[in-house]
Design a protein around this motif. Sequence first.
Motif, PDB file in Angstrom:
ATOM      1  N   GLU B 114       3.299 -19.724  51.836  1.00 36.37           N
ATOM      2  CA  GLU B 114       4.583 -19.385  52.448  1.00 36.37           C
ATOM      3  C   GLU B 114       4.660 -19.844  53.906  1.00 36.37           C
ATOM      4  O   GLU B 114       5.731 -19.942  54.471  1.00 36.37           O
ATOM      5  CB  GLU B 114       4.816 -17.870  52.399  1.00 36.37           C
ATOM      6  CG  GLU B 114       5.154 -17.327  51.038  1.00 36.37           C
ATOM      7  CD  GLU B 114       3.948 -17.158  50.135  1.00 36.37           C
ATOM      8  OE1 GLU B 114       2.833 -17.532  50.551  1.00 36.37           O
ATOM      9  OE2 GLU B 114       4.114 -16.653  49.022  1.00 36.37           O
ATOM     10  N   SER B 219       9.053 -14.534  50.297  1.00 40.98           N
ATOM     11  CA  SER B 219       8.429 -15.295  49.221  1.00 40.98           C
ATOM     12  C   SER B 219       9.173 -15.127  47.895  1.00 40.98           C
ATOM     13  O   SER B 219       9.165 -16.030  47.062  1.00 40.98           O
ATOM     14  CB  SER B 219       6.979 -14.853  49.070  1.00 40.98           C
ATOM     15  OG  SER B 219       6.345 -15.565  48.051  1.00 40.98           O
ATOM     16  N   ASP B 220       9.815 -13.990  47.712  1.00 42.68           N
ATOM     17  CA  ASP B 220      10.514 -13.738  46.451  1.00 42.68           C
ATOM     18  C   ASP B 220      11.577 -14.788  46.150  1.00 42.68           C
ATOM     19  O   ASP B 220      11.777 -15.169  45.011  1.00 42.68           O
ATOM     20  CB  ASP B 220      11.168 -12.347  46.473  1.00 42.68           C
ATOM     21  CG  ASP B 220      10.140 -11.273  46.221  1.00 42.68           C
ATOM     22  OD1 ASP B 220       9.029 -11.618  45.778  1.00 42.68           O
ATOM     23  OD2 ASP B 220      10.432 -10.088  46.467  1.00 42.68           O
ATOM     24  N   SER B 221      12.304 -15.204  47.162  1.00 44.44           N
ATOM     25  CA  SER B 221      13.232 -16.322  46.938  1.00 44.44           C
ATOM     26  C   SER B 221      13.030 -17.275  48.109  1.00 44.44           C
ATOM     27  O   SER B 221      13.824 -17.387  49.014  1.00 44.44           O
ATOM     28  CB  SER B 221      14.674 -15.838  46.853  1.00 44.44           C
ATOM     29  OG  SER B 221      15.111 -15.410  48.097  1.00 44.44           O
ATOM     30  N   TYR B 222      11.911 -17.959  48.016  1.00 40.99           N
ATOM     31  CA  TYR B 222      11.378 -18.664  49.167  1.00 40.99           C
ATOM     32  C   TYR B 222      12.146 -19.929  49.532  1.00 40.99           C
ATOM     33  O   TYR B 222      12.581 -20.680  48.671  1.00 40.99           O
ATOM     34  CB  TYR B 222       9.915 -19.021  48.884  1.00 40.99           C
ATOM     35  CG  TYR B 222       9.217 -19.655  50.041  1.00 40.99           C
ATOM     36  CD1 TYR B 222       8.981 -18.921  51.197  1.00 40.99           C
ATOM     37  CD2 TYR B 222       8.830 -20.979  50.010  1.00 40.99           C
ATOM     38  CE1 TYR B 222       8.369 -19.503  52.277  1.00 40.99           C
ATOM     39  CE2 TYR B 222       8.210 -21.557  51.083  1.00 40.99           C
ATOM     40  CZ  TYR B 222       7.989 -20.816  52.222  1.00 40.99           C
ATOM     41  OH  TYR B 222       7.389 -21.389  53.303  1.00 40.99           O
ATOM     42  N   THR B 223      12.309 -20.133  50.800  1.00 40.95           N
ATOM     43  CA  THR B 223      12.872 -21.371  51.333  1.00 40.95           C
ATOM     44  C   THR B 223      12.045 -21.775  52.539  1.00 40.95           C
ATOM     45  O   THR B 223      11.727 -20.926  53.366  1.00 40.95           O
ATOM     46  CB  THR B 223      14.336 -21.166  51.776  1.00 40.95           C
ATOM     47  OG1 THR B 223      15.063 -20.637  50.683  1.00 40.95           O
ATOM     48  CG2 THR B 223      14.974 -22.467  52.198  1.00 40.95           C
ATOM     49  N   ARG B 224      11.683 -23.030  52.597  1.00 35.07           N
ATOM     50  CA  ARG B 224      10.920 -23.494  53.761  1.00 35.07           C
ATOM     51  C   ARG B 224      11.759 -23.376  55.024  1.00 35.07           C
ATOM     52  O   ARG B 224      12.989 -23.481  54.978  1.00 35.07           O
ATOM     53  CB  ARG B 224      10.491 -24.953  53.582  1.00 35.07           C
ATOM     54  CG  ARG B 224       9.554 -25.178  52.414  1.00 35.07           C
ATOM     55  CD  ARG B 224       8.097 -25.194  52.834  1.00 35.07           C
ATOM     56  NE  ARG B 224       7.229 -25.309  51.670  1.00 35.07           N
ATOM     57  CZ  ARG B 224       6.144 -24.555  51.475  1.00 35.07           C
ATOM     58  NH1 ARG B 224       5.786 -23.656  52.351  1.00 35.07           N
ATOM     59  NH2 ARG B 224       5.409 -24.721  50.405  1.00 35.07           N
ATOM     60  N   ASP B 227      14.518 -25.810  55.752  1.00 36.67           N
ATOM     61  CA  ASP B 227      15.702 -25.808  54.898  1.00 36.67           C
ATOM     62  C   ASP B 227      16.651 -24.657  55.200  1.00 36.67           C
ATOM     63  O   ASP B 227      17.734 -24.581  54.621  1.00 36.67           O
ATOM     64  CB  ASP B 227      15.285 -25.721  53.423  1.00 36.67           C
ATOM     65  CG  ASP B 227      14.917 -27.087  52.871  1.00 36.67           C
ATOM     66  OD1 ASP B 227      15.321 -28.087  53.484  1.00 36.67           O
ATOM     67  OD2 ASP B 227      14.229 -27.140  51.844  1.00 36.67           O
ATOM     68  N   LYS B 254      18.098 -15.345  53.454  1.00 32.12           N
ATOM     69  CA  LYS B 254      16.744 -15.450  52.924  1.00 32.12           C
ATOM     70  C   LYS B 254      15.743 -14.687  53.756  1.00 32.12           C
ATOM     71  O   LYS B 254      14.745 -14.214  53.247  1.00 32.12           O
ATOM     72  CB  LYS B 254      16.316 -16.919  52.862  1.00 32.12           C
ATOM     73  CG  LYS B 254      17.148 -17.760  51.911  1.00 32.12           C
ATOM     74  CD  LYS B 254      16.752 -17.517  50.475  1.00 32.12           C
ATOM     75  CE  LYS B 254      17.457 -18.493  49.558  1.00 32.12           C
ATOM     76  NZ  LYS B 254      17.035 -18.337  48.170  1.00 32.12           N
TER      77      LYS B 254
END
Lengths: 188, 925
Positions: B114, B219-224, B227, B254
Amino acid sequence: MKQKTGLGQYIYIVWDYFYSNIVTLVKVASHTFTKADTVEYPEQMPYLAPRFRGRIVLTRDPTGEERCVACNLCASACPTDCISLQKTEDESGRWSAEYFRINFSRCVFCGMCEEACPTYAIQLTQDFELAEYERQNMVYEKQHLLIDGPGKHPDYNFYELSGKAVSGRAKGAGTQEAEPVNLKSLLP
Amino acid sequence: MNATIDNLVTIYIDGSAYQVKAGGHLLETCLGLAKDLPYFCWHPALGSVGSCRQCAVQLYQDAEDQRGRMVMACMTPVAEGMRVSLSATMASQFRKQCIEVTMANHPHDCPVCEEGGECHLQDMTLQSGHTQRRHKGHKKTYHNQDLGPCVGHEMNRCISCYRCVRFYQDYAGGDDLVVLGSRENVYFGRHQDGCLTSHFSGNLAEVCPTGVFYDKVVSDSYTRKWDLQSAPSICSHCSLGCNVSVGERQGQVKRVTNRYHSQVNGYFICDKGRYGFAHSNSDQGLYQAQVQPLGDTKKVTCDTLHGLDYVAQIMNELGAENVFGLGSPRASVEENFALQSVVGKANFYAGHNAIQDAIQTQVLHQLTQPDIYTPSLKQIEQADAIVIIGEDLLHTAPRMALSVRQASRNLGFAKAAAIGIPKWQDEPVRIHTQNQLSPIISVTSAATDLDDISSQCVHLAPNDMCDFARALASAVEGQFDGSGLSAKLHEQVQQSLALLAGAKRPLVISGASSQSPELIDLAAQLALALGRQSGSEAWLSYALEAANSMGLGLLNKDPKHVGDLALRVQQQSTPSALIVLQTDLFALSTQAAALCENLRHLVVLDQLPSATSDQADVVIACASSFETEGTYVNNEGRAQRYFSVHDKQSRPDAWRSLTNLAAMVIQAGPCSDAVTQLASCTKFDDLCHLVSQQGGEFAHWCDVAPSADFRIAGMKIPRQTHRASGRTSLYANENVSESKQPEDADSALGFTMEGTPINKPSALIPQVWSPGWNSNEAINKFQQEINGPLKGGEAGLRLLDISPNLPLAAAALIPSITIGAGQILAHTQNHLFASDRASALSAALKQRSTVISARMHPDTAAAMGLVDGAEVCVALAQAQWLLPLTVDASMAVDLLLLPSQYQAPISAGHLPAAVNLSAVTQEVN
């Protein structure tokens, strides 16, 4: 170059005009007798170099699991921003893509995504026959991209090397990994 | 000015001379000069320990010395004429080797980490030049622990920098994250699996330089990080106004991370701020306007303009004087102002009950006094003696509790400074200080989480607290004779007096959760007395009810609350309507039901459903603070702007709905100037301009943040990173033709990746990033100096400083509560993760909210014939609440503490009150 003046200049311009046209006509006409570079596609398939980059696929690792771990590196490497995906995770901690979308109407087949991919999941194949009547049909989702085999790197398995515990592979069971540290040991 | 020049020394870095501040260490000095020097164990808020050996530099004896010696920059104080080299071969080779050893055991899991893409370890590895692992041996592995719903654990990634325990234990006072094991087998975790108990545990994900501790909710709906479309925002969960950065992708918020503000939150926020964002994405939220025409039994959904049109018809039908507005301390100043303009000042009421209103009035009265200064959180850290009265800070203003914890170390810093140890020498200061702490006196009704650092903990019932504060104030003035006090209280006052005797910079903290306007007043008296004793200005800080309590207070200086409104509506002969802004009447007051009965129409503007919106005949869905722009005024009077992070709003801004409403009202006929002016607002800046026209504290309202016209090199500040991906693919499944990037007419930020990523006012940066610095450690590139203000100045405006108005009027006294026979006084016990509806919608926080129970002293329980664990029935007016009873010997006697719980039968707004308490007998069928 020496600058021509007066009558000489007019003669030069007229000569130049006719000469270049004649040369062009001769060259074009001469192609009637040369071998064509084009082929009778699709009856006759063109030669594709071994490293030709065409349609993108997502491969699986040797155990048959999806290789893509949804790290997003392909998307960030993509110069046309035509890849998007969302990470999800199963109970065992394995990451994968919830959705994986490539807009082939934007893709330039540069192969940057393949180069960026740390798990050899995304690979470019030799298939270039992607034409569609509807541009919307060029948007490929994960089910369109995923193939059943490992593609170019048949033995590579990212989770063998990652050190992360996933289903079927406990901590310390991967390649070049030591047994998990026993914190209660007093041995030197 | 001379003093500043005296504090400067000249040092030579790689041959160039620099004038730098004396007293610091080389690492922070180099970073302050925008040089790149790798480090792990040092953290600007935690100080230096010199354990990671990563910041090695070459130090030379003099100009002739060519060889030099290697020193650790973080442990070396800067001195006049010092010559150092960052690029010297020996030091740079050493740094490279050091990180090679560190990386020998680091797993190959960046793609599934993550932290990847915002990892300090990645950045520092690249910066040091180590690119290829040469070590062929096996990598060490560790088992992970389950640390609860918020923080994840992947111990393989650990580089043993010790930052986590130094933050968790030393800075935040937690005791359940420890370092275990020995030698190179150290392990950072708990003794056994279980949820981390600290309310600041989420910061571990930011403090950890790699991905050992990561944010599980993210982490559950991860976005870098690259982004995320981000926007600078202000936390809406308490009155402190912590600066946060909100990240969004595809219409979903997020994550929320800390955004540095040198005076407010610094580097850390609490877990409620970090994890309490789920309400914005919740499918339980209100997204569409609903109208229930008279005579109908069901609401029908419609578009917002239709709903507003219906409201405008109501207003024209009933007449402007019969339409009331109820503002909210949770809504922004602009939203409250717009509502105030629509209904008129005379018809505008605060979303407070009588006690909250009296407290807010009293707070403003005290903070506008010329002798009183209310410090920022950073300044609170400088106090050398603190008295906390009636406030369980960790649950009502958690970040302030963290500041108080830092202030407790001031005695140690002073002691260390006396023998020449600078503050940043973390370990020597601690060793020299041992366990000595600055005096902190905590006067609360039950044990709090600050008791471990309090020199004196006094647990008193609310009335006794007032007596205590009054007695201590007169004792400090030397006029205390001890009359009328119990012997025990007398002794406690004497003890406090002794503790406060030598204080140079005393601070008094109180707040709204005491639910006592009298205590607010007495806290100020005590602060003034302490100020006179120490010869400095009186420092006084209040933790308030909600994010914009202060803003609403300043907007609505004539105290008018929901009780006044209920009375007025009841006495009125003509039918009336009420427009409620983001308030649940039923949680606020027991008079709510009667008020709703007497109204012809009830209009609610809110983002989440409530008992009030269920009763309403018109509901206008409006944007949460992540989707709109607005300004909160925090507890110290600092106005801070937040900005929308969503490019596609799921529901309209409340302020825009209200301006639209004003426009519809004026179409129907003549109306007040305020409505006409409001109707002319098309952009947020127009509204800000209207607010500023009120003058007084609001005179400089347009300066709170740059206007929408702000440009750098012709471009707005980008909300997206320059590396944002997926533009031609994100929505390609819906339509392969990309739509135009939406424009933002209301702020200085754009929904775009175009714009300069670093050269902008640092206070407006949506995310910190600098070339080579992808993690949040990049903040050092945006600070004027390490731990200093941001480049381009800090965000926000302290309203109370800029307007030295005459002190505002004091509040009228609230009649004291009479306790009948068989009754007991009930007060609220706040719980950070359970008390409001916004956090109740966060699954992670819901898991962390503890089991609810009423609390009581064992003696009081025994007198009432109750035992620990018994099921009790608490009755207040019509409401009854069955819940278990816990006896707690640490709390005050003759008092019942009821948990502040969202949707509880008796909410915090109904208390304090005398309640009937009875044991529930098991019925035998």
